[in-house]
Design a protein around this motif. Sequence first.
Motif, PDB file in Angstrom:
ATOM      1  N   LEU A 176       0.990  -1.314  -0.079  1.00 47.08           N
ATOM      2  CA  LEU A 176      -0.010  -0.028   0.005  1.00 47.08           C
ATOM      3  C   LEU A 176       1.002   1.394   0.058  1.00 47.08           C
ATOM      4  CD1 LEU A 176      -2.895   1.217   0.201  1.00 47.08           C
ATOM      5  CD2 LEU A 176      -2.982   0.920   2.536  1.00 47.08           C
ATOM      6  N   ALA A 177       1.801   1.127   0.790  1.00 48.13           N
ATOM      7  CA  ALA A 177       2.753   2.387   0.789  1.00 48.13           C
ATOM      8  C   ALA A 177       3.379   2.666  -0.623  1.00 48.13           C
ATOM      9  CB  ALA A 177       4.020   2.295   1.906  1.00 48.13           C
ATOM     10  N   SER A 178       3.537   1.811  -1.170  1.00 51.61           N
ATOM     11  CA  SER A 178       4.124   1.881  -2.766  1.00 51.61           C
ATOM     12  C   SER A 178       3.242   2.799  -3.708  1.00 51.61           C
ATOM     13  CB  SER A 178       4.335   0.668  -3.623  1.00 51.61           C
ATOM     14  OG  SER A 178       3.261   0.021  -3.874  1.00 51.61           O
ATOM     15  N   LEU A 179       1.782   3.155  -3.029  1.00 48.80           N
ATOM     16  CA  LEU A 179       0.993   3.785  -3.974  1.00 48.80           C
ATOM     17  C   LEU A 179       1.012   5.061  -3.450  1.00 48.80           C
ATOM     18  CD1 LEU A 179      -1.854   1.308  -4.155  1.00 48.80           C
ATOM     19  CD2 LEU A 179       0.000   1.671  -5.827  1.00 48.80           C
ATOM     20  N   SER A 180       1.662   5.682  -2.508  1.00 48.68           N
ATOM     21  CA  SER A 180       1.357   6.865  -1.710  1.00 48.68           C
ATOM     22  C   SER A 180       1.463   8.041  -2.806  1.00 48.68           C
ATOM     23  CB  SER A 180       2.682   7.056  -0.500  1.00 48.68           C
ATOM     24  OG  SER A 180       3.937   7.124  -1.210  1.00 48.68           O
ATOM     25  N   ASP A 181       2.314   7.954  -3.727  1.00 42.21           N
ATOM     26  CA  ASP A 181       2.243   9.161  -4.583  1.00 42.21           C
ATOM     27  C   ASP A 181       1.457   9.015  -5.608  1.00 42.21           C
ATOM     28  OD1 ASP A 181       3.466   6.906  -5.959  1.00 42.21           O
ATOM     29  OD2 ASP A 181       5.119   8.257  -6.722  1.00 42.21           O
ATOM     30  N   GLN A 182       0.473   8.252  -5.666  1.00 40.94           N
ATOM     31  CA  GLN A 182      -0.656   7.938  -6.639  1.00 40.94           C
ATOM     32  C   GLN A 182      -1.963   8.735  -6.367  1.00 40.94           C
ATOM     33  OE1 GLN A 182       0.173   5.722  -9.564  1.00 40.94           O
ATOM     34  NE2 GLN A 182       2.071   6.003  -8.761  1.00 40.94           N
ATOM     35  N   PRO A 183      -2.630   9.332  -7.284  1.00 41.74           N
ATOM     36  CA  PRO A 183      -3.728   9.876  -7.116  1.00 41.74           C
ATOM     37  C   PRO A 183      -4.871   8.563  -6.774  1.00 41.74           C
ATOM     38  CG  PRO A 183      -3.449   9.880  -9.699  1.00 41.74           C
ATOM     39  CD  PRO A 183      -2.194   9.332  -9.089  1.00 41.74           C
ATOM     40  N   PHE A 184      -5.660   8.930  -5.914  1.00 43.49           N
ATOM     41  CA  PHE A 184      -6.551   7.982  -5.065  1.00 43.49           C
ATOM     42  C   PHE A 184      -8.025   8.051  -5.825  1.00 43.49           C
ATOM     43  CE2 PHE A 184      -3.237   5.997  -2.843  1.00 43.49           C
ATOM     44  CZ  PHE A 184      -3.913   4.913  -2.430  1.00 43.49           C
ATOM     45  N   ILE A 185      -8.822   7.295  -6.040  1.00 42.94           N
ATOM     46  CA  ILE A 185     -10.114   7.450  -6.214  1.00 42.94           C
ATOM     47  C   ILE A 185     -10.916   6.743  -5.016  1.00 42.94           C
ATOM     48  CG2 ILE A 185     -12.096   7.094  -7.732  1.00 42.94           C
ATOM     49  CD1 ILE A 185     -10.071   6.698  -9.971  1.00 42.94           C
ATOM     50  N   LEU A 186     -11.678   7.338  -4.142  1.00 39.32           N
ATOM     51  CA  LEU A 186     -12.216   6.623  -3.116  1.00 39.32           C
ATOM     52  C   LEU A 186     -13.666   6.917  -2.960  1.00 39.32           C
ATOM     53  CD1 LEU A 186     -10.032   7.974   0.037  1.00 39.32           C
ATOM     54  CD2 LEU A 186      -9.798   5.673  -1.626  1.00 39.32           C
ATOM     55  N   PHE A 187     -14.489   5.947  -2.188  1.00 44.48           N
ATOM     56  CA  PHE A 187     -15.866   6.108  -1.992  1.00 44.48           C
ATOM     57  C   PHE A 187     -16.192   7.302  -1.409  1.00 44.48           C
ATOM     58  CE2 PHE A 187     -19.865   4.889  -0.525  1.00 44.48           C
ATOM     59  CZ  PHE A 187     -20.356   3.930  -1.367  1.00 44.48           C
ATOM     60  N   SER A 188     -17.200   7.635  -1.794  1.00 41.53           N
ATOM     61  CA  SER A 188     -17.777   9.107  -1.351  1.00 41.53           C
ATOM     62  C   SER A 188     -17.671   9.347   0.255  1.00 41.53           C
ATOM     63  CB  SER A 188     -18.880   9.479  -2.025  1.00 41.53           C
ATOM     64  OG  SER A 188     -19.682  10.646  -1.324  1.00 41.53           O
ATOM     65  N   ARG A 189     -17.004  10.204   0.684  1.00 47.05           N
ATOM     66  CA  ARG A 189     -17.300  10.566   2.239  1.00 47.05           C
ATOM     67  C   ARG A 189     -18.692  10.592   2.531  1.00 47.05           C
ATOM     68  NH1 ARG A 189     -14.146  14.329   2.367  1.00 47.05           N
ATOM     69  NH2 ARG A 189     -12.260  13.723   3.176  1.00 47.05           N
ATOM     70  N   ARG A 190     -19.477  11.519   2.055  1.00 53.72           N
ATOM     71  CA  ARG A 190     -20.965  11.706   2.111  1.00 53.72           C
ATOM     72  C   ARG A 190     -21.631  10.266   2.012  1.00 53.72           C
ATOM     73  NH1 ARG A 190     -23.880  16.384  -0.785  1.00 53.72           N
ATOM     74  NH2 ARG A 190     -22.271  17.481   0.297  1.00 53.72           N
ATOM     75  N   GLY A 191     -21.467   9.299   0.978  1.00 58.31           N
ATOM     76  CA  GLY A 191     -22.012   7.961   0.820  1.00 58.31           C
ATOM     77  C   GLY A 191     -21.986   6.994   1.479  1.00 58.31           C
ATOM     78  N   SER A 192     -20.415   7.212   2.372  1.00 57.71           N
ATOM     79  CA  SER A 192     -20.312   6.271   3.533  1.00 57.71           C
ATOM     80  C   SER A 192     -19.050   6.822   4.200  1.00 57.71           C
ATOM     81  CB  SER A 192     -20.093   4.890   2.919  1.00 57.71           C
ATOM     82  OG  SER A 192     -19.827   4.003   3.953  1.00 57.71           O
ATOM     83  N   PRO A 193     -19.192   7.562   5.172  1.00 51.30           N
ATOM     84  CA  PRO A 193     -18.291   8.254   5.835  1.00 51.30           C
ATOM     85  C   PRO A 193     -17.361   7.224   6.644  1.00 51.30           C
ATOM     86  CG  PRO A 193     -20.421   8.982   6.797  1.00 51.30           C
ATOM     87  CD  PRO A 193     -20.546   8.159   5.642  1.00 51.30           C
ATOM     88  N   ASP A 194     -18.026   6.252   7.087  1.00 57.83           N
ATOM     89  CA  ASP A 194     -17.273   4.892   7.973  1.00 57.83           C
ATOM     90  C   ASP A 194     -16.299   4.424   7.072  1.00 57.83           C
ATOM     91  OD1 ASP A 194     -16.573   3.493   9.911  1.00 57.83           O
ATOM     92  OD2 ASP A 194     -18.015   2.025   9.425  1.00 57.83           O
ATOM     93  N   TYR A 195     -16.893   4.011   5.677  1.00 51.53           N
ATOM     94  CA  TYR A 195     -16.066   3.372   4.730  1.00 51.53           C
ATOM     95  C   TYR A 195     -14.692   4.159   4.357  1.00 51.53           C
ATOM     96  CZ  TYR A 195     -16.279  -1.481   3.175  1.00 51.53           C
ATOM     97  OH  TYR A 195     -16.034  -2.865   2.977  1.00 51.53           O
ATOM     98  N   HIS A 196     -14.991   5.396   3.962  1.00 51.23           N
ATOM     99  CA  HIS A 196     -14.141   6.421   3.552  1.00 51.23           C
ATOM    100  C   HIS A 196     -13.146   6.371   4.528  1.00 51.23           C
ATOM    101  CE1 HIS A 196     -12.966  10.005   1.458  1.00 51.23           C
ATOM    102  NE2 HIS A 196     -12.551  10.687   2.358  1.00 51.23           N
ATOM    103  N   ALA A 197     -13.598   6.831   5.744  1.00 54.83           N
ATOM    104  CA  ALA A 197     -12.688   6.765   7.036  1.00 54.83           C
ATOM    105  C   ALA A 197     -11.586   5.648   7.164  1.00 54.83           C
ATOM    106  CB  ALA A 197     -13.303   7.321   8.223  1.00 54.83           C
ATOM    107  N   ARG A 198     -12.068   4.343   7.005  1.00 53.74           N
ATOM    108  CA  ARG A 198     -11.513   3.108   6.971  1.00 53.74           C
ATOM    109  C   ARG A 198     -10.326   3.184   6.080  1.00 53.74           C
ATOM    110  NH1 ARG A 198     -15.668  -1.699   8.163  1.00 53.74           N
ATOM    111  NH2 ARG A 198     -16.508  -0.890   9.748  1.00 53.74           N
ATOM    112  N   ILE A 199     -10.447   3.593   5.013  1.00 50.55           N
ATOM    113  CA  ILE A 199      -9.544   3.451   3.978  1.00 50.55           C
ATOM    114  C   ILE A 199      -8.331   4.528   4.068  1.00 50.55           C
ATOM    115  CG2 ILE A 199      -8.883   3.689   1.335  1.00 50.55           C
ATOM    116  CD1 ILE A 199     -11.887   2.379   0.992  1.00 50.55           C
ATOM    117  N   VAL A 200      -8.691   5.802   4.349  1.00 45.95           N
ATOM    118  CA  VAL A 200      -7.692   6.896   4.717  1.00 45.95           C
ATOM    119  C   VAL A 200      -6.907   6.421   5.757  1.00 45.95           C
ATOM    120  CG1 VAL A 200      -7.668   9.033   5.653  1.00 45.95           C
ATOM    121  CG2 VAL A 200      -9.235   8.638   3.835  1.00 45.95           C
ATOM    122  N   GLU A 201      -7.546   5.583   6.893  1.00 43.57           N
ATOM    123  CA  GLU A 201      -6.537   5.194   8.169  1.00 43.57           C
ATOM    124  C   GLU A 201      -5.934   3.977   7.697  1.00 43.57           C
ATOM    125  OE1 GLU A 201      -5.495   4.573  12.065  1.00 43.57           O
ATOM    126  OE2 GLU A 201      -6.141   6.374  10.879  1.00 43.57           O
TER     127      GLU A 201
END
Length: 303
Positions: free
Chosen positions: A195-220
């Motif tokens: 995962l650390a090898s992707l630190s400089d990559q642009p990320f596409i994540l699930f919407s924070r508004r649509g699922s704040p819990d899931y968004h927060a888990r991936i950020v964590e």
Amino acid sequence: MATSAAAAALSRVELRHLRYFLALAEELHFGRAAQRLAMSQPPLSVALQQLEAAVGARLLDRDSKGVRLTPAGESFRTSAQALLGRFEDACAQAREVQAGEVGRLRLGFVGSTLFHGLPDWLQAFQASHPRVEVVVIELNSQDQIQALLQEELDLALLHTDRLPPALACEALYDEPFLACLPETHAAAAKRRVALASLSDQPFILFSRRGSPDYHARIVEMCRQQGFYPRLQHEGRHWLSVVSLVARGLGVSIVPAAFREAGIQGAVFKPLAETMERSRVFAAWRQDSAPALREAFLAARRGG
């Protein structure tokens, strides 16, 4: 006037009066009818007098030769049979609803469940409960929570157990997260991706508004590997996230089920690190009737 008179009569008539009358209409003999009803003759006579008084018409002719239905009695007999039949049907339907055999189930689901057995689950339930109408609605977790609170859904399949007090849930299953990469990505050929090898990559994540819990888990998850994801795009559905990755617009971390989505241009690789797993829960209102919900959940368990 006629309507108020009928209402007054109905208030004085009990179902037993109709049953007594129908038994007497078949037997045409007070003694045989009383025996059939497991009662003595005098209470039966009193009940028939009460019925005639409530109806406002003579239903029976009694003389030394026996009992005969009057024309009014013949007419009333047909209506009484229909009324009792409707009552028995209503009782049967109420029992079936209580047992979860008939009714309507409004089911919300997140997209990953489509690739984790939901179609088979629905098919099994419909086979065992053909008189239950199932309405399925794809919504993200946050929208499902709101729909449950507003009583627009009966059951929700979602990605979080962080719920308001009015809702309850049970865990259904979990699965690993995978790195989702464009097929042209340099790491697409690797067996595992750090995962650390992707630190400089642009990320596409699930919407924070649509699922704040899931968004927060991936950020964590990223934070634990020493970086915060560089957010490029957000999607309100996981399939949108995977589709954006497939077009080369960034990378993502997604539940393993989406490798079954068949979206061309996206590849899925296990993460090199040990991470928490993606979880799916069934949620419902605490005050909702359990029959249909339990029947649907039992279909998945094979019960």
